[in-house]
Design a protein around this motif. Structure first.
Motif, PDB file in Angstrom:
ATOM      1  N   TYR A  40       0.824  -1.207   0.000  1.00 50.88           N
ATOM      2  CA  TYR A  40       0.000   0.000   0.000  1.00 50.88           C
ATOM      3  C   TYR A  40       0.861   1.262   0.000  1.00 50.88           C
ATOM      4  N   PHE A  41       2.019   1.220   0.640  1.00 51.28           N
ATOM      5  CA  PHE A  41       2.921   2.367   0.579  1.00 51.28           C
ATOM      6  C   PHE A  41       3.422   2.594  -0.845  1.00 51.28           C
ATOM      7  N   ALA A  45      -0.622   5.059  -0.790  1.00 50.82           N
ATOM      8  CA  ALA A  45      -1.713   5.071   0.195  1.00 50.82           C
ATOM      9  C   ALA A  45      -1.130   4.753   1.572  1.00 50.82           C
ATOM     10  N   PRO A  46      -0.385   5.703   2.154  1.00 47.39           N
ATOM     11  CA  PRO A  46       0.299   5.396   3.421  1.00 47.39           C
ATOM     12  C   PRO A  46      -0.647   5.160   4.595  1.00 47.39           C
ATOM     13  N   PHE A  47      -1.798   5.846   4.614  1.00 52.11           N
ATOM     14  CA  PHE A  47      -2.732   5.643   5.719  1.00 52.11           C
ATOM     15  C   PHE A  47      -3.253   4.207   5.728  1.00 52.11           C
ATOM     16  N   VAL A  48      -3.628   3.713   4.558  1.00 56.03           N
ATOM     17  CA  VAL A  48      -4.132   2.341   4.466  1.00 56.03           C
ATOM     18  C   VAL A  48      -3.023   1.353   4.832  1.00 56.03           C
ATOM     19  N   VAL A  50      -0.471   1.872   6.933  1.00 53.43           N
ATOM     20  CA  VAL A  50      -0.269   1.905   8.386  1.00 53.43           C
ATOM     21  C   VAL A  50      -1.395   1.177   9.103  1.00 53.43           C
ATOM     22  N   ILE A  51      -2.628   1.382   8.663  1.00 54.29           N
ATOM     23  CA  ILE A  51      -3.762   0.689   9.280  1.00 54.29           C
ATOM     24  C   ILE A  51      -3.650  -0.819   9.059  1.00 54.29           C
ATOM     25  N   GLN A  52      -3.245  -1.221   7.860  1.00 51.16           N
ATOM     26  CA  GLN A  52      -3.054  -2.652   7.566  1.00 51.16           C
ATOM     27  C   GLN A  52      -2.026  -3.258   8.513  1.00 51.16           C
TER      28      GLN A  52
END
Length: 82
Positions: A40-41, A45-48, A50-52
């Protein structure tokens, strides 16, 4: 970098299914989740990502590991405590 990460994720996913030890399978699954989070990074999409990593690697996989550690002895020796 993506090809290396994808190869690691595929190898870890195969090891999840083929591993003899259930605890090893849980940690290989954590590696797969981590590789998906890093992917995702790469997709900006860094937020997704980090959440993952936080939810799946940090919570779900550790829940599997603790569950396996707490139930391992009673299932492996027929329910008798040592």
């Amino acid at each position: 970098a993506f090809v290396v990460l994808a190869a690691i994720a595929i190898l870890a996913a195969i090891l999840v299914v083929t591993s003899e030890e259930t605890m090893h399978s849980a940690f290989y699954l954590a590696l797969v989740f981590f590789c998906v989070g890093v992917t995702y990074f790469f997709l900006a999409a860094p937020f997704v990502g980090v959440i993952q990593i936080m939810v799946y690697v940090g919570a779900i996989t550790m829940l599997f590991a603790f569950g396996l550690m707490l139930t391992r002895r009673s299932m492996s020796d027929g329910g008798e405590s040592r």
